[in-house]
Design an enzyme around this catalytic site. Structure first.
Site, PDB file in Angstrom:
ATOM      1  N   ARG A 110       0.021 -39.444 -25.721  1.00  0.00           N
ATOM      2  CA  ARG A 110       0.971 -38.346 -25.454  1.00  0.00           C
ATOM      3  C   ARG A 110       0.922 -37.238 -26.506  1.00  0.00           C
ATOM      4  O   ARG A 110       1.844 -36.442 -26.614  1.00  0.00           O
ATOM      5  CB  ARG A 110       2.398 -38.872 -25.286  1.00  0.00           C
ATOM      6  CG  ARG A 110       2.583 -39.764 -24.067  1.00  0.00           C
ATOM      7  CD  ARG A 110       4.058 -39.999 -23.762  1.00  0.00           C
ATOM      8  NE  ARG A 110       4.221 -40.748 -22.527  1.00  0.00           N
ATOM      9  CZ  ARG A 110       4.366 -42.078 -22.471  1.00  0.00           C
ATOM     10  NH1 ARG A 110       4.370 -42.776 -23.595  1.00  0.00           N
ATOM     11  NH2 ARG A 110       4.507 -42.691 -21.321  1.00  0.00           N
ATOM     12  N   LYS A 132      -4.930 -23.017 -26.131  1.00  0.00           N
ATOM     13  CA  LYS A 132      -5.327 -23.235 -24.745  1.00  0.00           C
ATOM     14  C   LYS A 132      -6.479 -24.229 -24.733  1.00  0.00           C
ATOM     15  O   LYS A 132      -7.493 -24.022 -25.388  1.00  0.00           O
ATOM     16  CB  LYS A 132      -5.755 -21.918 -24.087  1.00  0.00           C
ATOM     17  CG  LYS A 132      -4.599 -21.040 -23.685  1.00  0.00           C
ATOM     18  CD  LYS A 132      -5.063 -19.678 -23.183  1.00  0.00           C
ATOM     19  CE  LYS A 132      -5.852 -19.762 -21.915  1.00  0.00           C
ATOM     20  NZ  LYS A 132      -6.159 -18.404 -21.378  1.00  0.00           N
ATOM     21  N   GLU A 174     -16.378 -10.765 -27.023  1.00  0.00           N
ATOM     22  CA  GLU A 174     -14.948 -11.055 -27.138  1.00  0.00           C
ATOM     23  C   GLU A 174     -14.271 -10.135 -28.156  1.00  0.00           C
ATOM     24  O   GLU A 174     -13.107  -9.780 -28.002  1.00  0.00           O
ATOM     25  CB  GLU A 174     -14.733 -12.520 -27.519  1.00  0.00           C
ATOM     26  CG  GLU A 174     -15.102 -13.517 -26.424  1.00  0.00           C
ATOM     27  CD  GLU A 174     -14.067 -13.609 -25.313  1.00  0.00           C
ATOM     28  OE1 GLU A 174     -13.006 -12.960 -25.411  1.00  0.00           O
ATOM     29  OE2 GLU A 174     -14.321 -14.342 -24.338  1.00  0.00           O
ATOM     30  N   LYS A 214      -5.113 -11.486 -31.721  1.00  0.00           N
ATOM     31  CA  LYS A 214      -4.809 -12.645 -30.873  1.00  0.00           C
ATOM     32  C   LYS A 214      -3.611 -13.409 -31.406  1.00  0.00           C
ATOM     33  O   LYS A 214      -2.775 -13.894 -30.639  1.00  0.00           O
ATOM     34  CB  LYS A 214      -6.018 -13.564 -30.763  1.00  0.00           C
ATOM     35  CG  LYS A 214      -5.743 -14.746 -29.845  1.00  0.00           C
ATOM     36  CD  LYS A 214      -6.959 -15.393 -29.270  1.00  0.00           C
ATOM     37  CE  LYS A 214      -6.557 -16.428 -28.222  1.00  0.00           C
ATOM     38  NZ  LYS A 214      -7.714 -17.116 -27.625  1.00  0.00           N
ATOM     39  N   GLU A 224       1.251 -17.919 -21.916  1.00  0.00           N
ATOM     40  CA  GLU A 224       0.602 -16.962 -21.013  1.00  0.00           C
ATOM     41  C   GLU A 224       1.469 -16.609 -19.807  1.00  0.00           C
ATOM     42  O   GLU A 224       1.020 -16.565 -18.667  1.00  0.00           O
ATOM     43  CB  GLU A 224      -0.736 -17.545 -20.534  1.00  0.00           C
ATOM     44  CG  GLU A 224      -1.711 -16.484 -20.067  1.00  0.00           C
ATOM     45  CD  GLU A 224      -3.088 -17.060 -19.795  1.00  0.00           C
ATOM     46  OE1 GLU A 224      -3.958 -16.895 -20.664  1.00  0.00           O
ATOM     47  OE2 GLU A 224      -3.300 -17.654 -18.731  1.00  0.00           O
ATOM     48  N   ARG A 228       0.079 -12.333 -22.938  1.00  0.00           N
ATOM     49  CA  ARG A 228      -1.098 -13.117 -23.293  1.00  0.00           C
ATOM     50  C   ARG A 228      -2.150 -13.101 -22.184  1.00  0.00           C
ATOM     51  O   ARG A 228      -3.348 -13.268 -22.448  1.00  0.00           O
ATOM     52  CB  ARG A 228      -0.710 -14.564 -23.633  1.00  0.00           C
ATOM     53  CG  ARG A 228      -1.906 -15.365 -24.140  1.00  0.00           C
ATOM     54  CD  ARG A 228      -1.533 -16.728 -24.694  1.00  0.00           C
ATOM     55  NE  ARG A 228      -2.731 -17.423 -25.156  1.00  0.00           N
ATOM     56  CZ  ARG A 228      -2.746 -18.616 -25.724  1.00  0.00           C
ATOM     57  NH1 ARG A 228      -1.621 -19.252 -25.947  1.00  0.00           N
ATOM     58  NH2 ARG A 228      -3.881 -19.162 -26.106  1.00  0.00           N
ATOM     59  N   ASN A 232      -7.302 -12.126 -20.959  1.00  0.00           N
ATOM     60  CA  ASN A 232      -8.263 -12.524 -19.942  1.00  0.00           C
ATOM     61  C   ASN A 232      -8.962 -11.328 -19.288  1.00  0.00           C
ATOM     62  O   ASN A 232      -9.574 -11.468 -18.235  1.00  0.00           O
ATOM     63  CB  ASN A 232      -7.574 -13.373 -18.870  1.00  0.00           C
ATOM     64  CG  ASN A 232      -7.181 -14.736 -19.396  1.00  0.00           C
ATOM     65  OD1 ASN A 232      -8.027 -15.588 -19.638  1.00  0.00           O
ATOM     66  ND2 ASN A 232      -5.885 -14.937 -19.593  1.00  0.00           N
ATOM     67  N   HIS A 235     -12.253 -11.782 -17.646  1.00  0.00           N
ATOM     68  CA  HIS A 235     -12.414 -13.202 -17.344  1.00  0.00           C
ATOM     69  C   HIS A 235     -12.241 -13.537 -15.869  1.00  0.00           C
ATOM     70  O   HIS A 235     -12.837 -14.499 -15.377  1.00  0.00           O
ATOM     71  CB  HIS A 235     -11.430 -14.025 -18.181  1.00  0.00           C
ATOM     72  CG  HIS A 235     -11.777 -14.080 -19.631  1.00  0.00           C
ATOM     73  ND1 HIS A 235     -11.883 -12.955 -20.415  1.00  0.00           N
ATOM     74  CD2 HIS A 235     -12.059 -15.130 -20.451  1.00  0.00           C
ATOM     75  CE1 HIS A 235     -12.194 -13.310 -21.658  1.00  0.00           C
ATOM     76  NE2 HIS A 235     -12.306 -14.620 -21.698  1.00  0.00           N
ATOM     77  N   HIS A 239     -15.242 -15.606 -14.863  1.00  0.00           N
ATOM     78  CA  HIS A 239     -15.147 -17.012 -14.480  1.00  0.00           C
ATOM     79  C   HIS A 239     -15.765 -17.250 -13.106  1.00  0.00           C
ATOM     80  O   HIS A 239     -16.394 -18.292 -12.872  1.00  0.00           O
ATOM     81  CB  HIS A 239     -13.690 -17.473 -14.477  1.00  0.00           C
ATOM     82  CG  HIS A 239     -13.132 -17.706 -15.848  1.00  0.00           C
ATOM     83  ND1 HIS A 239     -11.794 -17.968 -16.080  1.00  0.00           N
ATOM     84  CD2 HIS A 239     -13.721 -17.714 -17.076  1.00  0.00           C
ATOM     85  CE1 HIS A 239     -11.599 -18.135 -17.375  1.00  0.00           C
ATOM     86  NE2 HIS A 239     -12.745 -17.979 -17.995  1.00  0.00           N
ATOM     87  N   HIS A 252     -20.631 -17.859 -21.993  1.00  0.00           N
ATOM     88  CA  HIS A 252     -19.306 -17.368 -21.603  1.00  0.00           C
ATOM     89  C   HIS A 252     -19.126 -15.884 -21.941  1.00  0.00           C
ATOM     90  O   HIS A 252     -18.669 -15.094 -21.108  1.00  0.00           O
ATOM     91  CB  HIS A 252     -18.220 -18.191 -22.282  1.00  0.00           C
ATOM     92  CG  HIS A 252     -16.836 -17.702 -22.016  1.00  0.00           C
ATOM     93  ND1 HIS A 252     -16.269 -17.699 -20.760  1.00  0.00           N
ATOM     94  CD2 HIS A 252     -15.895 -17.176 -22.856  1.00  0.00           C
ATOM     95  CE1 HIS A 252     -15.052 -17.198 -20.825  1.00  0.00           C
ATOM     96  NE2 HIS A 252     -14.803 -16.882 -22.084  1.00  0.00           N
TER      97      HIS A 252
END
Length: 348
Positions: A110, A132, A174, A214, A224, A228, A232, A235, A239, A252
């Site tokens: 956990r 993330k 980035e 960031k 997010e 936030r 992306n 992205h 993606h 990426h």
């Protein structure tokens, strides 16, 4: 050494930029890496690490291995060495390793602590910061994961010296993304010099600027639900490209580079971005030989991939679009035909 702080409602932790210091942990530590990075830097990390017991878990290198099979293997390593809730995991590698270790440490018993030691430029300026985590599956990228903040992030530019030029350039994508979204003056700074592994001073400055931006965003929107999502930019399209090419054709950052150019065309179509600004972004990306075009073979099929993006909800697709240089807007009501028109431009 420069130290930045991220403060969220659930945790506060430092981001250290500079030479890797001594790391002390009173209980068991599991270092997770891949064969290439471990061969280069594991001895250095072991030298700097003081702990009761240290174990090493090596997983295959590559985005295609960021999956449940690798997660299960890391979990097996953790259970076989009897890690407990006082134990620590260390992610030594790029974004793939960081995402997986963050995820595994978040679900092991956990949740246990982990720290990030990113070894690629892309992971230093983006993936290692913000908590993330996730893995890929056949439906898309990072669709299985959680928010699990690291205990600390150690960004040592020394690790970049063994990067391939291609991986370095993917990381620069980035950095450019951050400048377009949040800082027009920083974008101008990047236009006026070429970042390189040889120019350490400029590179460390660029890393610090990108991480600072960031950190501010994550501190104000940990999970997010607002600003936030702006991180992306590029992205949503990127993606989809990665998924369509089975995560094998592009790094990426390269897919994000193309995605930024696609998003820019859409932003111009909607009146958010001027054509000369879009051209300036494309020119800066091409300065690092980053790809800016992807041959779309099926516009409708490409469009359908957007619905698997994590930012989409209630059958609405979220697009992150630049609003001039240094600003960004989140749009979830873009007419379908407008998007298909842009994708059609990439069929030619």
């Amino acid at each position: 050494m420069t130290t930045l702080q991220i403060q969220t409602p659930h945790s506060t932790y430092p981001i250290h930029i500079g030479k890797l210091p001594k790391i002390t942990h009173a209980h068991k530590v599991l270092i997770v890496s891949n064969p290439k990075v471990a061969g280069l830097y594991l001895p250095l990390v072991l030298e700097r690490l003081e702990s009761k017991e240290v174990y090493v878990c090596i997983v295959p290198d590559g985005e295609q291995y960021k999956n449940m099979q690798s997660v299960e293997y890391i979990l097996e390593c953790a259970f076989s060495h009897r890690l407990d809730r006082k134990s620590l995991m260390i992610a030594l590698g790029g974004g793939v390793i960081g995402d997986m270790v963050g995820f595994v440490s978040g679900i092991y018993q956990r949740g246990i602590d982990f720290i990030q030691i990113p070894t690629t430029l892309l992971s230093q300026v983006d993936a290692s910061v913000g908590g993330k985590t996730g893995i890929n599956n056949e439906f898309g990228k990072n669709l299985i994961g959680l928010f699990h903040q690291p205990k600390a992030v150690y960004i040592d530019p020394h690790f970049l010296q063994t990067l391939s030029l291609r991986e370095f350039r993917a990381g620069v994508a980035e950095i450019i993304k951050m400048a377009v979204c949040f800082d027009r003056e920083f974008f101008a700074y990047l236009q006026n010099r070429t970042l390189s592994l040889q120019d350490t001073q400029s590179l460390v400055y660029a890393i610090t600027q990108a991480v600072s931006m960031k950190a501010r965003v994550v501190s104000s929107d940990e999970k997010e639900r607002g600003i936030r999502a702006a991180l992306n930019y590029g992205h949503t399209f990127g993606h989809a490209i990665e998924n369509l090419t089975d995560y094998k054709r592009y790094l990426h950052g390269e897919a994000v580079s193309i995605g930024m150019c696609m998003a820019n065309m859409l932003a111009c179509e909607l009146g958010f971005l001027q054509a000369d600004e879009a051209e300036a972004i494309k020119t800066l990306l091409e300065q690092y030989n980053l790809p800016t075009f992807f041959q779309v073979s099926d516009t409708l099929g490409f469009y359908e991939k957007f619905y698997l993006d994590k930012k989409s909800a209630d059958s609405k697709i979220m697009f992150i679009l630049p609003k001039g240089l240094g600003d960004v807007t989140l749009c979830e009501d873009v007419p379908r035909q407008k998007v298909l028109k842009i994708l059609g431009e990439f069929e030619k």
